[in-house]
Enzyme design. Structure first.
Site, PDB file in Angstrom:
ATOM      1  N   CYS A  50       0.874  -1.175   0.000  1.00  0.00           N
ATOM      2  CA  CYS A  50       0.000   0.000   0.000  1.00  0.00           C
ATOM      3  C   CYS A  50       0.909   1.222   0.000  1.00  0.00           C
ATOM      4  O   CYS A  50       1.656   1.435   0.963  1.00  0.00           O
ATOM      5  CB  CYS A  50      -0.906  -0.012   1.228  1.00  0.00           C
ATOM      6  SG  CYS A  50      -1.985   1.426   1.271  1.00  0.00           S
ATOM      7  N   GLY A  51       0.857   1.993  -1.086  1.00  0.00           N
ATOM      8  CA  GLY A  51       1.765   3.132  -1.226  1.00  0.00           C
ATOM      9  C   GLY A  51       1.460   4.239  -0.240  1.00  0.00           C
ATOM     10  O   GLY A  51       2.352   4.718   0.474  1.00  0.00           O
ATOM     11  N   HIS A  52       0.190   4.629  -0.177  1.00  0.00           N
ATOM     12  CA  HIS A  52      -0.133   5.720   0.763  1.00  0.00           C
ATOM     13  C   HIS A  52       0.107   5.241   2.191  1.00  0.00           C
ATOM     14  O   HIS A  52       0.544   6.012   3.051  1.00  0.00           O
ATOM     15  CB  HIS A  52      -1.581   6.213   0.564  1.00  0.00           C
ATOM     16  CG  HIS A  52      -2.562   5.545   1.473  1.00  0.00           C
ATOM     17  ND1 HIS A  52      -3.278   4.419   1.117  1.00  0.00           N
ATOM     18  CD2 HIS A  52      -2.919   5.814   2.760  1.00  0.00           C
ATOM     19  CE1 HIS A  52      -4.030   4.042   2.141  1.00  0.00           C
ATOM     20  NE2 HIS A  52      -3.845   4.872   3.140  1.00  0.00           N
ATOM     21  N   HIS A  61      -8.559  -3.903  -7.645  1.00  0.00           N
ATOM     22  CA  HIS A  61      -8.653  -2.445  -7.677  1.00  0.00           C
ATOM     23  C   HIS A  61      -8.938  -2.024  -9.130  1.00  0.00           C
ATOM     24  O   HIS A  61      -8.396  -2.622 -10.065  1.00  0.00           O
ATOM     25  CB  HIS A  61      -7.335  -1.774  -7.296  1.00  0.00           C
ATOM     26  CG  HIS A  61      -6.917  -1.954  -5.865  1.00  0.00           C
ATOM     27  ND1 HIS A  61      -6.492  -3.145  -5.341  1.00  0.00           N
ATOM     28  CD2 HIS A  61      -6.828  -1.048  -4.856  1.00  0.00           C
ATOM     29  CE1 HIS A  61      -6.157  -2.974  -4.068  1.00  0.00           C
ATOM     30  NE2 HIS A  61      -6.350  -1.707  -3.744  1.00  0.00           N
ATOM     31  N   ASP A 116     -10.290   5.557  -3.094  1.00  0.00           N
ATOM     32  CA  ASP A 116      -9.042   6.062  -2.520  1.00  0.00           C
ATOM     33  C   ASP A 116      -9.040   7.583  -2.617  1.00  0.00           C
ATOM     34  O   ASP A 116      -9.178   8.143  -3.709  1.00  0.00           O
ATOM     35  CB  ASP A 116      -7.860   5.454  -3.298  1.00  0.00           C
ATOM     36  CG  ASP A 116      -6.536   5.595  -2.555  1.00  0.00           C
ATOM     37  OD1 ASP A 116      -6.414   6.509  -1.720  1.00  0.00           O
ATOM     38  OD2 ASP A 116      -5.635   4.791  -2.841  1.00  0.00           O
ATOM     39  N   CYS A 164      -3.247   6.837  -4.912  1.00  0.00           N
ATOM     40  CA  CYS A 164      -2.959   5.402  -4.825  1.00  0.00           C
ATOM     41  C   CYS A 164      -1.529   5.080  -5.290  1.00  0.00           C
ATOM     42  O   CYS A 164      -1.233   5.095  -6.490  1.00  0.00           O
ATOM     43  CB  CYS A 164      -3.964   4.573  -5.629  1.00  0.00           C
ATOM     44  SG  CYS A 164      -3.844   2.813  -5.274  1.00  0.00           S
ATOM     45  N   GLY A 165      -0.690   4.744  -4.335  1.00  0.00           N
ATOM     46  CA  GLY A 165       0.714   4.484  -4.664  1.00  0.00           C
ATOM     47  C   GLY A 165       0.922   3.238  -5.503  1.00  0.00           C
ATOM     48  O   GLY A 165       1.691   3.250  -6.468  1.00  0.00           O
ATOM     49  N   THR A 166       0.221   2.151  -5.138  1.00  0.00           N
ATOM     50  CA  THR A 166       0.395   0.927  -5.930  1.00  0.00           C
ATOM     51  C   THR A 166      -0.275   1.079  -7.296  1.00  0.00           C
ATOM     52  O   THR A 166       0.223   0.563  -8.291  1.00  0.00           O
ATOM     53  CB  THR A 166      -0.154  -0.302  -5.180  1.00  0.00           C
ATOM     54  OG1 THR A 166      -1.486  -0.025  -4.726  1.00  0.00           O
ATOM     55  CG2 THR A 166       0.712  -0.645  -3.978  1.00  0.00           C
TER      56      THR A 166
HETATM   57  O1  PYC Z   1      -1.762   3.824  -1.997  1.00  0.00           O
HETATM   58  O2  PYC Z   1      -1.307   1.818  -2.759  1.00  0.00           O
HETATM   59  C1  PYC Z   1      -2.056   2.620  -2.224  1.00  0.00           C
HETATM   60  C2  PYC Z   1      -3.404   2.178  -1.818  1.00  0.00           C
HETATM   61  C3  PYC Z   1      -3.958   0.941  -1.993  1.00  0.00           C
HETATM   62  C4  PYC Z   1      -5.237   0.987  -1.442  1.00  0.00           C
HETATM   63  C5  PYC Z   1      -5.435   2.257  -0.948  1.00  0.00           C
HETATM   64  N1  PYC Z   1      -4.302   2.967  -1.185  1.00  0.00           N
END
Ligand code: PYC
Length: 292
Positions: free
Chosen positions: A82-84, A192, A211, A215-217
């Site tokens: 999870c990036g965030h 997602h 989100d 979303c980092g991923t």
């Molecule tokens: O930032 O990767 C992310 C992420 C995944 C689900 C919510 N945020």
């Protein structure tokens, strides 16, 4: 009464609840092995920490595995990366005085990521290797790419939707139908969905919450698609905007150009919102959360 200590933060608007004490004993082993035990035996803990009446669908949980490992989870399931959440974890560890600006190794269930806490408080995450699995998948009336960035995504540019915050109900409905279509179309791993309009995105997470961050991923998966199509040069900056207008910047370097595998770097900022203890009263009929 059982107590679980948590630190809440938000990264570009998306909340992360880091469990720093009181989590379940997951034994020895790697984070991936601990995740398997967490999934199998402690789903009530996941729900109790995130679900109503203590939490909400929007929260993402991060169980700290000392000293800098983490298991991410949301209202529906456990997440690979999870990036965030990784950015939130780094800011949380800095808030606790456990890490200083510089580079830090974080072990996740899908691999080790490197986090840099910058002097200005922003955080860069060098994410796990990311790639596009399939281009222009056409299924059930939806067309998009399937790509991996630590989680699996269906990325749609051509959707005819208005990417405005006031429109999130319609966007949620559209993206949910797209997820069902891509799962039925031979990609059951996708959980997602992302819709794009220029620099802006709308990201639907596995439990149907959207989100608030870019979303980092998902941005990692997007970089893999842009790299594969030659639409973004290695090292060039991508500014990815969320549906609420918050931003991450991102870039990539090739790990294996022939196989389309990149190493993404995502940069963003998180802020602490609460330091608290969750209390679990054994007499409370909803101590493990309200089931969906
Ligand atoms: O930032 O990767 C992310 C992420 C995944 C689900 C919510 N945020």
């Amino acid at each position: 009464m059982k107590r679980v200590q948590v630190i809440d933060s938000h990264t570009a608007g998306e909340p992360t609840r880091v469990v720093i004490a009181g989590g379940p004993d997951l034994g020895g082993g790697s984070v991936a092995e601990k995740l398997a035990i967490f999934r199998e035996r402690h789903d009530d803990f996941r729900r109790a920490v995130l679900a109503e009446p203590r939490g909400s669908d929007v929260l993402v949980g991060a169980l700290l595995i000392e000293p800098t490992g983490v298991i991410f989870f949301d209202n529906a399931c456990c997440l690979g990366m999870c990036g965030h959440g990784a950015i939130g974890l780094v800011v949380t560890l800095a808030h606790l005085g456990r890490i200083a600006p510089g580079e830090h190794r974080i072990e996740t269930a899908v691999g080790v990521v490197t986090a840099t806490l910058h002097a200005d408080g922003s955080v860069s995450i060098v994410n796990v290797p990311s790639h596009r699995k399939a281009k222009a998948v056409n299924t059930g009336g939806f067309t998009g790419d399937v790509a991996y960035g630590g989680n699996w995504f269906f990325l749609i540019d051509d959707h005819g939707q208005q990417l405005h915050r006031a429109n999130v109900d319609a966007l949620t409905d559209f993206a949910w139908r797209a997820r069902r279509a891509v799962n039925a179309g031979g990609f059951p791993e996708v959980d997602h969905v992302i819709l794009y309009d220029g620099a802006r995105n709308f990201v639907l997470c596995p439990g149907k919450a959207y989100d608030r961050s870019p979303c980092g991923t998902g941005t990692s998966a997007r970089l893999a698609c842009l790299a594969a199509d030659g639409r973004l040069a290695e090292g060039a900056t991508l500014v990815q905007e969320s549906i609420i207008g918050s931003e991450f910047t991102a870039r990539y370097r090739w790990l294996d150009r022939a196989r389309g595998i990149i190493e993404p770097t995502i940069t963003g900022t998180a802020y602490i919102t609460a330091e608290t203890a969750l209390v679990f009263d054994e007499h409370d009929p909803y101590r493990s959360g309200i089931l969906p």
